[in-house]
Every structure is written in C-alpha cells, then in structure tokens.
Design a protein around this motif. Structure first.
Motif, mmCIF file in Angstrom:
data_model
loop_
_atom_site.group_PDB
_atom_site.id
_atom_site.type_symbol
_atom_site.label_atom_id
_atom_site.label_comp_id
_atom_site.label_asym_id
_atom_site.label_seq_id
_atom_site.Cartn_x
_atom_site.Cartn_y
_atom_site.Cartn_z
ATOM 1 N N LEU A 32 0.811 -1.210 0.000
ATOM 2 C CA LEU A 32 0.000 0.000 0.000
ATOM 3 C C LEU A 32 0.848 1.264 0.000
ATOM 4 O O LEU A 32 0.487 2.255 -0.632
ATOM 5 C CB LEU A 32 -0.948 -0.016 1.195
ATOM 6 N N GLU A 63 -1.258 -5.224 2.943
ATOM 7 C CA GLU A 63 -2.638 -5.601 3.202
ATOM 8 C C GLU A 63 -2.668 -7.086 3.536
ATOM 9 O O GLU A 63 -2.165 -7.912 2.782
ATOM 10 C CB GLU A 63 -3.489 -5.326 1.969
ATOM 11 N N LEU A 68 -7.792 -8.381 5.378
ATOM 12 C CA LEU A 68 -7.715 -7.173 4.549
ATOM 13 C C LEU A 68 -7.334 -5.922 5.330
ATOM 14 O O LEU A 68 -7.458 -4.815 4.828
ATOM 15 C CB LEU A 68 -9.025 -6.941 3.788
ATOM 16 N N GLU A 70 -4.708 -3.225 7.052
ATOM 17 C CA GLU A 70 -3.374 -2.718 6.755
ATOM 18 C C GLU A 70 -2.464 -3.004 7.949
ATOM 19 O O GLU A 70 -2.891 -2.912 9.091
ATOM 20 C CB GLU A 70 -3.422 -1.220 6.514
ATOM 21 N N CYS A 131 -1.260 -10.176 8.836
ATOM 22 C CA CYS A 131 -0.963 -9.213 9.900
ATOM 23 C C CYS A 131 -0.399 -9.904 11.132
ATOM 24 O O CYS A 131 0.416 -9.338 11.848
ATOM 25 C CB CYS A 131 -2.196 -8.388 10.235
#
Length: 179
Positions: A32, A63, A68, A70, A131
């Motif tokens: 991103l 992402e 989804l 960040e 993440c």
C-alpha cells in the motif's frame, strides 16, 4: 533511486542509498505504501564494470490476505548486479558479453538502481502476507473481521461434494431401531 559512482574514490567501496517516505511508489500488488528503503552495497571496480553486492531493507505497509487490514512490515533481502560505464560492444552483430547490466547515465556516472532493488524487495515479500500468524480473517458469510468481533453466522454448511458420504453413516432412524 540513484547511485552516484563518481563520488566514490577508492575501491572496494561501501555505500548506503536511502529513500524516504513518498519518494517511491508502491512496487507490487498488496504493497500500500513505502515508508523507507535502505540499500547497503559493497562495490568492486574492474575496468568499466562495477560489481555490486548488498542488502536491501524497506519499511512498507501491506494488506493482510486474511482480514484485509493494513499492517506495517519490514522487508529485507540480498541484491547483486553489475554496472557498466558504457554500452556493451557488438562485433559482427554479436554481443561480446550477454550479461545483464545497468548502465551509467552520462559522464557523471549516475546509475538508476531501482529495478534490482525492486526485485530484491519483491522476492523478500511473503506470498501471502498476514498481519499476524493467528489472524482469524473475515467471516465468509457476513464479512466481519473476526479479529475485532464475533458474528452470529452459522458455519455448519457442508460442501455439496461431500453429501454422498452422509449415506455411509448410520442415520438417526437406524440407531433407534437397533436399540
């Protein structure tokens, strides 16, 4: 992202090239933004060629493929490439050396090193960035981020391809008749 070879006096040389936030666009799907990039190179010089080996590091915002969201990540990987001061010589329509080079721009020995840096960063990325390893992802029914809240959707749906196996199990009627 440029390397200035004219600034180097002695070889072998070590040099760092740094890029800050906003100086480089995202370089791959799922990236991103790029916060910073640091390239540490060791450079050897022979004739018109500069042999560069080093390490590329970058702080990026990615992402998560599961939820989804960040998240910040740091990428790091090796790089090596060869810089040539002038175009490769061609004799009788044949290239003398078919190695892939980066070429200096003009007489100031300025070289755009972005492509080998980009390739090193792409190779350093996870195929499926998450993440965290325990990321629960999104609910397949309602799309709720299961890391942040729970949903009331039923998850007992069975894939129709497995329906034939139900016939192999004893039914509730068969169990009650045996007792």
């Amino acid at each position: 992202m440029y390397l200035f070879l004219r600034e180097l006096d002695d070889f072998p040389a070590e040099v760092d090239v740094n890029v800050g936030k906003g100086e480089v666009e995202p370089f791959y799907d799922g990236v991103l933004s790029v916060d910073w990039i640091t390239v540490h190179l060791e450079i050897q010089h022979a004739s018109q060629e500069y042999f560069c080996q080093g390490q590329v590091s970058a702080g990026v915002k990615l992402e998560c493929v599961r939820c989804l969201a960040e998240f910040d990540d740091e990428l790091s990987g090796p790089t090596d490439f060869v810089i040539c001061e002038s175009e490769i010589e061609v004799i009788d329509g044949r290239v003398i050396d078919d190695e892939e080079y980066l070429y200096c721009e003009g007489n100031d020995l300025r070289v755009n090193i972005w492509e080998p840096v980009r390739q090193a960063l792409v190779l350093a990325m996870s195929l499926k960035p998450v993440c965290s390893e325990d990321c629960k992802g999104l609910c397949a029914s309602c799309g709720t981020n299961l890391n942040l809240q729970t949903c009331t959707c039923r998850t007992e749906e069975m894939d129709p391809r497995w329906e034939g196996l139900k016939k192999l199990l004893p039914s509730d009627e068969d169990s009650s008749q045996k007792e």
